[in-house]
Design a protein around this motif. Structure first.
Motif, PDB file in Angstrom:
ATOM      1  N   ASN A  65      61.483  33.175  33.583  1.00  0.00           N
ATOM      2  CA  ASN A  65      60.048  33.038  33.706  1.00  0.00           C
ATOM      3  C   ASN A  65      59.482  34.319  34.278  1.00  0.00           C
ATOM      4  O   ASN A  65      59.911  34.785  35.317  1.00  0.00           O
ATOM      5  CB  ASN A  65      59.767  31.855  34.634  1.00  0.00           C
ATOM      6  CG  ASN A  65      58.287  31.534  34.684  1.00  0.00           C
ATOM      7  OD1 ASN A  65      57.461  32.349  34.331  1.00  0.00           O
ATOM      8  ND2 ASN A  65      57.980  30.350  35.123  1.00  0.00           N
ATOM      9  N   PHE A  84      63.541  41.540  22.457  1.00  0.00           N
ATOM     10  CA  PHE A  84      63.464  40.247  23.123  1.00  0.00           C
ATOM     11  C   PHE A  84      64.537  39.272  22.698  1.00  0.00           C
ATOM     12  O   PHE A  84      64.810  38.296  23.392  1.00  0.00           O
ATOM     13  CB  PHE A  84      62.112  39.578  22.849  1.00  0.00           C
ATOM     14  CG  PHE A  84      60.951  40.290  23.478  1.00  0.00           C
ATOM     15  CD1 PHE A  84      60.094  41.056  22.706  1.00  0.00           C
ATOM     16  CD2 PHE A  84      60.709  40.185  24.827  1.00  0.00           C
ATOM     17  CE1 PHE A  84      59.025  41.702  23.285  1.00  0.00           C
ATOM     18  CE2 PHE A  84      59.640  40.827  25.413  1.00  0.00           C
ATOM     19  CZ  PHE A  84      58.789  41.592  24.641  1.00  0.00           C
ATOM     20  N   ALA A 117      65.860  26.496  27.304  1.00  0.00           N
ATOM     21  CA  ALA A 117      64.655  27.128  27.836  1.00  0.00           C
ATOM     22  C   ALA A 117      65.026  27.994  29.013  1.00  0.00           C
ATOM     23  O   ALA A 117      64.459  27.887  30.082  1.00  0.00           O
ATOM     24  CB  ALA A 117      63.667  26.044  28.259  1.00  0.00           C
ATOM     25  N   SER A 118      66.014  28.828  28.813  1.00  0.00           N
ATOM     26  CA  SER A 118      66.510  29.591  29.951  1.00  0.00           C
ATOM     27  C   SER A 118      65.830  30.941  30.067  1.00  0.00           C
ATOM     28  O   SER A 118      66.333  31.839  30.694  1.00  0.00           O
ATOM     29  CB  SER A 118      68.013  29.798  29.815  1.00  0.00           C
ATOM     30  OG  SER A 118      68.238  30.576  28.658  1.00  0.00           O
ATOM     31  N   ASP A 119      64.707  31.061  29.482  1.00  0.00           N
ATOM     32  CA  ASP A 119      63.977  32.323  29.608  1.00  0.00           C
ATOM     33  C   ASP A 119      63.661  32.607  31.061  1.00  0.00           C
ATOM     34  O   ASP A 119      63.186  31.736  31.756  1.00  0.00           O
ATOM     35  CB  ASP A 119      62.638  32.212  28.894  1.00  0.00           C
ATOM     36  CG  ASP A 119      62.788  32.511  27.430  1.00  0.00           C
ATOM     37  OD1 ASP A 119      63.189  33.625  27.123  1.00  0.00           O
ATOM     38  OD2 ASP A 119      62.541  31.607  26.639  1.00  0.00           O
ATOM     39  N   TYR A 133      59.340  22.955  27.336  1.00  0.00           N
ATOM     40  CA  TYR A 133      59.156  23.777  28.523  1.00  0.00           C
ATOM     41  C   TYR A 133      58.470  23.010  29.639  1.00  0.00           C
ATOM     42  O   TYR A 133      58.145  23.565  30.672  1.00  0.00           O
ATOM     43  CB  TYR A 133      58.343  25.026  28.173  1.00  0.00           C
ATOM     44  CG  TYR A 133      59.096  26.011  27.324  1.00  0.00           C
ATOM     45  CD1 TYR A 133      58.913  26.052  25.954  1.00  0.00           C
ATOM     46  CD2 TYR A 133      59.992  26.894  27.895  1.00  0.00           C
ATOM     47  CE1 TYR A 133      59.607  26.951  25.173  1.00  0.00           C
ATOM     48  CE2 TYR A 133      60.692  27.805  27.125  1.00  0.00           C
ATOM     49  CZ  TYR A 133      60.496  27.824  25.761  1.00  0.00           C
ATOM     50  OH  TYR A 133      61.184  28.713  24.987  1.00  0.00           O
ATOM     51  N   TRP A 190      65.500  22.750  23.026  1.00  0.00           N
ATOM     52  CA  TRP A 190      66.261  23.975  22.819  1.00  0.00           C
ATOM     53  C   TRP A 190      66.355  24.679  24.165  1.00  0.00           C
ATOM     54  O   TRP A 190      65.559  24.427  25.054  1.00  0.00           O
ATOM     55  CB  TRP A 190      65.599  24.867  21.762  1.00  0.00           C
ATOM     56  CG  TRP A 190      64.244  25.348  22.104  1.00  0.00           C
ATOM     57  CD1 TRP A 190      63.938  26.415  22.874  1.00  0.00           C
ATOM     58  CD2 TRP A 190      62.990  24.815  21.661  1.00  0.00           C
ATOM     59  NE1 TRP A 190      62.585  26.573  22.966  1.00  0.00           N
ATOM     60  CE2 TRP A 190      61.970  25.596  22.216  1.00  0.00           C
ATOM     61  CE3 TRP A 190      62.649  23.735  20.860  1.00  0.00           C
ATOM     62  CZ2 TRP A 190      60.631  25.349  21.993  1.00  0.00           C
ATOM     63  CZ3 TRP A 190      61.312  23.479  20.632  1.00  0.00           C
ATOM     64  CH2 TRP A 190      60.316  24.294  21.196  1.00  0.00           C
ATOM     65  N   GLN A 235      64.473  25.892  37.929  1.00  0.00           N
ATOM     66  CA  GLN A 235      63.746  26.519  36.828  1.00  0.00           C
ATOM     67  C   GLN A 235      62.261  26.209  36.872  1.00  0.00           C
ATOM     68  O   GLN A 235      61.464  26.854  36.228  1.00  0.00           O
ATOM     69  CB  GLN A 235      64.289  26.023  35.483  1.00  0.00           C
ATOM     70  CG  GLN A 235      65.789  26.120  35.347  1.00  0.00           C
ATOM     71  CD  GLN A 235      66.247  27.533  35.089  1.00  0.00           C
ATOM     72  OE1 GLN A 235      65.492  28.483  35.281  1.00  0.00           O
ATOM     73  NE2 GLN A 235      67.480  27.679  34.660  1.00  0.00           N
ATOM     74  N   TRP A 292      66.206  36.162  20.629  1.00  0.00           N
ATOM     75  CA  TRP A 292      65.650  34.852  20.345  1.00  0.00           C
ATOM     76  C   TRP A 292      65.100  34.265  21.624  1.00  0.00           C
ATOM     77  O   TRP A 292      65.800  33.610  22.350  1.00  0.00           O
ATOM     78  CB  TRP A 292      66.733  33.911  19.814  1.00  0.00           C
ATOM     79  CG  TRP A 292      67.202  34.195  18.451  1.00  0.00           C
ATOM     80  CD1 TRP A 292      68.441  34.600  18.096  1.00  0.00           C
ATOM     81  CD2 TRP A 292      66.444  34.072  17.262  1.00  0.00           C
ATOM     82  NE1 TRP A 292      68.515  34.734  16.755  1.00  0.00           N
ATOM     83  CE2 TRP A 292      67.298  34.425  16.203  1.00  0.00           C
ATOM     84  CE3 TRP A 292      65.134  33.710  16.966  1.00  0.00           C
ATOM     85  CZ2 TRP A 292      66.899  34.422  14.888  1.00  0.00           C
ATOM     86  CZ3 TRP A 292      64.732  33.707  15.646  1.00  0.00           C
ATOM     87  CH2 TRP A 292      65.597  34.058  14.622  1.00  0.00           C
ATOM     88  N   SER A 293      63.894  34.528  21.917  1.00  0.00           N
ATOM     89  CA  SER A 293      63.374  33.992  23.166  1.00  0.00           C
ATOM     90  C   SER A 293      61.917  33.642  23.000  1.00  0.00           C
ATOM     91  O   SER A 293      61.279  33.976  22.006  1.00  0.00           O
ATOM     92  CB  SER A 293      63.520  35.009  24.289  1.00  0.00           C
ATOM     93  OG  SER A 293      62.589  36.044  24.079  1.00  0.00           O
ATOM     94  N   ARG A 294      61.418  33.006  24.006  1.00  0.00           N
ATOM     95  CA  ARG A 294      60.017  32.588  23.981  1.00  0.00           C
ATOM     96  C   ARG A 294      59.114  33.805  23.890  1.00  0.00           C
ATOM     97  O   ARG A 294      58.181  33.846  23.095  1.00  0.00           O
ATOM     98  CB  ARG A 294      59.730  31.800  25.254  1.00  0.00           C
ATOM     99  CG  ARG A 294      58.284  31.412  25.393  1.00  0.00           C
ATOM    100  CD  ARG A 294      58.008  30.941  26.781  1.00  0.00           C
ATOM    101  NE  ARG A 294      58.261  32.000  27.747  1.00  0.00           N
ATOM    102  CZ  ARG A 294      58.103  31.868  29.052  1.00  0.00           C
ATOM    103  NH1 ARG A 294      57.742  30.713  29.543  1.00  0.00           N
ATOM    104  NH2 ARG A 294      58.326  32.859  29.867  1.00  0.00           N
ATOM    105  N   ASP A 295      59.411  34.822  24.676  1.00  0.00           N
ATOM    106  CA  ASP A 295      58.574  36.010  24.647  1.00  0.00           C
ATOM    107  C   ASP A 295      58.608  36.673  23.279  1.00  0.00           C
ATOM    108  O   ASP A 295      57.605  37.184  22.789  1.00  0.00           O
ATOM    109  CB  ASP A 295      59.040  37.017  25.709  1.00  0.00           C
ATOM    110  CG  ASP A 295      58.628  36.587  27.095  1.00  0.00           C
ATOM    111  OD1 ASP A 295      58.875  37.326  28.044  1.00  0.00           O
ATOM    112  OD2 ASP A 295      58.040  35.494  27.211  1.00  0.00           O
TER     113      ASP A 295
END
Lengths: 659, 336
Positions: free
Chosen positions: A192, A75, A188-190, B72, A186, A311, A77-80
């Motif tokens: 979705n 993953f 937030a380009s995860d 977010y 930070w 987004q 460095w990401s939210r998931d």
């Protein structure tokens, strides 16, 4: 120091809480997290029952580090990635559970994971589930802080509600006042997880049909003035001008802006679009865009784009003119005439043939081509056979004759270009589903469509949709029920598939619409509560610009209110008055009488022993005291229900006793 | 032994007792600054509330959640964050009320030997209409005692205190606290008790210096095992008689409680003389005498104690043993 011992019952409660937290994450977390949990949980149970012992700390840490490495590799460095790590710690902490503090940390992690779930879904169903899970975790937390091995659910639930119910409105007030600013701390380009499908800027045969496999909502549209017809709903998204022999690619439109002139009484549609996140800039507008409002920019090829990639849910308004042929003034590019050489020879031959038949008249030529589609047993299907990329259009036109909308559109465009008629492929959505309860149209992925635009002199860019001739049904009435059922089956939503394909559909359709209406209301009220809503609300309180000041003020006021309430509770004097048991009262009188003569009943001395002592000191009282004692034992211990008369008799006897 | 009236009966109110109550009230008023009494009601001006370590961890979680929600732009996440915050704040009230109004009374504790744990007896009374859950008491950093009290319930607890030195020991301050219901905050009170406890000197080891002395306890020809005892009849049980000597079979038959009497053919009467013990160190000497008394009691001899400051006639039994040991404990004690 007393060793902390977690009783099995409490551990079960904790495990149930953990499971409740992990269940909704099933599509998100990698499977090995669940494997670890289902190893750690029984292990810890065995420890609680006394059969096994905890693994050494370094073993647990080793697994954590290993898990972290795997997560990072997968993953980054990401939210998931962060969520996976947390879930890992959440599960493994069980094997490090040695003190009350550890079990509480598990609860805290659980609460955090519950809250983070809102980054993945904020439907009303999710909200209800998360809230229920929160109550459950609170119950477990209270249970852990009790003495005792069991969890008396009703009592603890009551305590939990006493805490939660006041907190809800307080949280609501802070929620309303919290300044909504575009603060990104930070990146937030995860991607979705919910929005991974959708158009890209290239299309080749097969792409649209693949896209149409999903019933995910792309956007909703609310029309003012009047509702459109299905056939009016051509939502233009992308214009693909470049053909490299294999695929069609969108290009930056380089041209002068076109001017539009409309009849004054032209039919217009005025609408607002609520677009789900796509992570792209292109937007969907009905043909012949007249005006648009929002954070948008118009492109020279009559499309609409957002100023930044979408987004999160994005709104815009537009007005489109429904006119058969808008008088354009300009807009021809070389690209729209170009075809790569040595590709699809047979199609070129066909084009030549038809064009000469049309006596070089473009309009006639178009009719002939469409006729060709109509008359030659072409089939419109969601599952067209795959085509070899080299001469895909030949393969489609002459061999398979089975295609979805993009096959027809690309073939048509090719045929146009073969005779130097500028043409381009347009992709977007066609149609929509009207929800009569909420009054809006829903457009889903399976409404994806491709069609063509042809440039004719004196007319400009004209839409031609070959699918109309091959499957007029689809355009008039909306995408086939069969196709919808098939899609639902493919997306494993069996319930929806059954509903779509069965005869109960009409009844359930209303239920589904109602549910969707509730969901949308929830979204607009809570989830989308944003700056504009806040501004309106704050105007009541005459805060012209909201910022931190009103929020902090509200926060302080609320905390003050809580502590004032707290202060008032000092003065509540609720002293426990034990219920007056008349038998006990009488017995106490008996004891008092004897105390007067010096025979004091000791603390914890049983009635029998006391009586013995009395008789020892005063043998003359043997009979009376004996009777009283027997009566007392009867009333107090032996007979569970006795009448008031017996109690009164007992009291009388004691009263009569004289020492 | 000091005696405290432990009657559980409502007292008659006579003139004397009313005056006494009035006096108590005045005394209490003056002692409010220094809560120095055997009975303490935990009231608001003595209760402090602070976050626990877990509370701080919770705050950390809440903050991270807050930042994530803002970043977010998740409205629901933000709401959840506020909900957590308020639940924590609101939980201060039940935590506080768990403690407020609790009655703490000191009771007599069993004396302990130096080096052991002294169990300081207290009674906690819940006179409110709500259950008090997970009330904890501890002395300094010692182990804690946790109890729950139903409405109206009282419980006796023993708070373990390491008894280091012999003599009269006043534990002084106890911390009564609770973290219930959420463990995020804890409310605590320092309760001061003037109750003093006696700590006996640590008895000397049976091996070593004492062993050669042991022979004195036995009759000629005996070894250090319990001597044979001749049965000499029954007598009525008196408090202090060894439980080993109770005629259990007779009791089971329904007779009264009787003690078997054993006649030591040569029952000794021993005098323990401070001046005759040839150990230079005072404390060691006390330990020695302590062990001597314990052994004598165990063997069933009568013993007397001769100290520079007191003389105790020979006798036997628990009360006598306590008297002797107390004399040793309090001998030239600095705090007297």
């Amino acid at each position: 120091m007393i060793r902390y011992r977690l009783s099995p019952q409490l551990l079960w409660a904790l495990l149930v809480g953990q499971l409740v937290v992990l269940i909704p994450y099933f599509p998100i977390l990698p499977f090995w997290v669940y494997v670890i949990f289902f190893i750690a949980a029984p292990w810890r149970l065995m420890v609680a029952y006394g059969y096994w012992s905890l693994p050494k700390n370094y073993m647990v840490y080793g697994v954590v580090i290993l898990g972290a490495l795997i997560t990072f590799l997968n993953f980054g460095w990401s939210r998931d990635g962060a969520v996976t790590l947390l879930a890992l710690a959440f599960s493994l902490k069980l094997l490090e559970l040695k003190a009350l503090r550890d079990s509480m940390i598990i609860i805290f992690l659980g609460l955090f994971l519950l809250a983070i779930y809102f980054l993945y879904s904020n439907s009303i169903g999710a909200a209800i589930y998360i809230f229920a899970a929160f109550v459950l975790l609170t119950i477990v937390l209270i249970g852990l802080n009790r003495i005792g091995d069991i969890l008396p659910i009703r009592g603890v639930l009551q305590k939990a509600l006493i805490l939660l119910l006041p907190a809800i409105p307080l949280a609501g007030i802070l929620f309303i006042f919290f300044p909504r600013m575009e603060m990104t701390l930070w990146p937030a380009s995860d991607a979705n997880r919910m929005g991974v499908s959708g158009f890209s800027n290239t299309v080749e045969p097969g792409d649209i049909s693949r896209l149409a496999q999903s019933n995910r909502v792309v956007f909703r549209a609310k029309f003012k003035e009047r509702e459109p017809l299905q056939k009016d709903l051509y939502w233009r998204g992308l214009v693909l001008s470049l053909f490299d022999g294999k695929r069609w690619v969108a290009t930056d439109a380089r041209s002068t802006r076109t001017q539009l002139k409309y009849e004054p009484d032209a039919d217009r549609l005025s609408y607002e679009v609520f677009l789900e996140p796509t992570h792209q800039v292109w937007l969907f507008v009905i043909e012949n865009l007249f005006r648009a409002k929002g954070e948008v920019v118009r492109t020279p090829d009559e499309r609409l784009e957002a100023k930044a990639p979408v987004q999160k849910r994005f709104n815009y308004e537009a007005i489109s003119i429904l006119q058969e042929v808008p008088p354009f003034e300009k807009g021809v590019f070389e690209a729209n005439e170009r075809l790569p050489l040595n590709v699809n020879p047979k199609s070129r031959e066909l084009a030549k043939k038809l064009f000469s038949k049309a006596k070089s008249n473009p309009t006639q030529y178009i009719s002939l081509v469409l006729n060709h589609f109509r008359k030659n047993a072409y089939v419109y299907t969601l599952k067209p056979p795959g085509l070899s990329p080299k001469n895909a259009i030949d393969g489609f036109l002459f061999y398979s004759k089975k295609g979805f909308c993009e096959h027809y559109a690309t073939a048509f465009t090719f045929l146009m270009r073969a005779e130097q008629i500028p043409a381009r492929v347009v992709v977007g959505y066609q149609g929509g589903e009207f929800n009569p309860y909420a009054g809006y149209w829903t457009v889903r992925e399976y409404h994806a469509h491709a069609w063509s635009e042809v440039w004719l002199p004196d007319m400009g860019w004209v839409r031609v949709d070959p699918t109309e001739v091959v499957s007029p049904h689809r355009i008039e009435l909306g995408i086939d029920e069969d196709i919808k059922a098939e899609i639902a089956r493919k997306t494993r939503s069996f319930l929806v598939a059954w509903l779509e394909s069965s005869r109960i559909k009409p009844y359930f359709a209303h239920f589904l619409w109602g549910a969707e209406a509730v969901e949308t209301f929830w979204q607009s009220l809570v989830v989308d509560y944003r700056e504009e809503d806040q501004k309106l609300f704050l105007r009541w309180f005459s805060f012209s610009s909201f910022s931190w000041a009103p929020f902090m003020l509200v926060l302080l006021v609320l905390m003050g209110a809580v502590f004032i309430f707290f202060g008032f509770t000092f003065f509540s004097k609720r002293v426990f008055v034990p219920p007056q048991d008349p038998v006990l009262k009488a017995y106490h009188l008996f004891c008092r009488k004897l105390a007067k003569i010096g025979i004091i009943r000791k603390v914890g001395e049983g009635p029998q022993d006391f009586m013995d002592r009395v008789i020892h000191v005063r043998p003359d009282l043997r009979q009376i005291v004996g009777e009283i004692n027997e009566l007392y034992l009867d009333l107090r211990y032996r007979e569970l229900d006795h009448d008031k008369q017996a109690e009164k008799d007992f009291y009388k006897r004691v009263k009569r006793l004289s020492v | 032994m000091r005696s405290i009236p432990v009657s559980n009966l409502p007292r008659e109110s006579s003139l004397l007792s009313r005056l006494f109550k009035r006096f108590q009230k005045i005394k209490k008023h003056w002692e409010r600054r220094e809560p120095l009494s055997d009975r303490v009601v935990l009231k608001y001006h003595r209760i402090f509330v602070l976050p626990t370590k877990n509370g701080l961890r919770f705050l950390l979680i809440c903050s991270v959640l807050f930042l994530a929600s803002v970043n977010y732009e998740s409205n629901l996440g933000l709401f959840f964050c506020f909900l957590l915050f308020w639940v924590a704040i609101v939980s201060i009230l039940p935590t506080y009320h768990n403690l407020a109004g609790l009655i703490v009374e000191a009771r007599l504790s069993e004396p302990a030997f130096a080096g052991q744990d002294l169990y300081f007896k207290m009674e906690l009374k819940n006179q409110s209409a709500r259950t008090r859950e997970t009330i904890r008491v501890r002395w300094k950093e010692g182990p804690r005692v946790s109890i729950s009290l139903l409405p109206g319930e009282s419980q006796m607890i023993g708070v373990p205190i390491p008894a280091l030195h012999r003599g009269l020991f006043r534990p002084g301050k106890f911390r009564v606290y609770t973290q219930f219901p959420l463990g995020l905050f804890y409310a605590w009170v320092l309760v001061e008790s003037p109750t003093e406890c006696i700590v006996y000197p640590k008895p000397a080891q049976r091996e070593g210096a004492f062993s050669h002395f042991l022979s004195r306890f036995y009759k000629e020809g005996e070894t250090s095992q319990e001597g044979k005892e001749d049965f000499g009849g029954f007598r009525k049980y008196q408090p202090g008689d060894s439980l080993k000597h109770i005629a259990w079979k007779a009791l089971a038959r329904g007779d009264e409680v009787l003690t078997k009497e054993f006649v030591h053919p040569i029952s000794k009467t021993l005098w323990f003389n401070w001046n005759k013990v040839s150990i230079p160190d005072k404390e060691e000497r006390l330990s020695f005498l302590c062990r001597a008394i314990l052994e004598a009691e165990r063997m069933g001899h009568h013993y007397g104690l001769l100290m520079p400051t007191s003389k105790i006639e020979p006798h036997a039994g628990e009360p006598h043993k306590h008297r002797c040991l107390s004399a040793l404990a309090l001998f030239e004690e600095k705090n007297q």
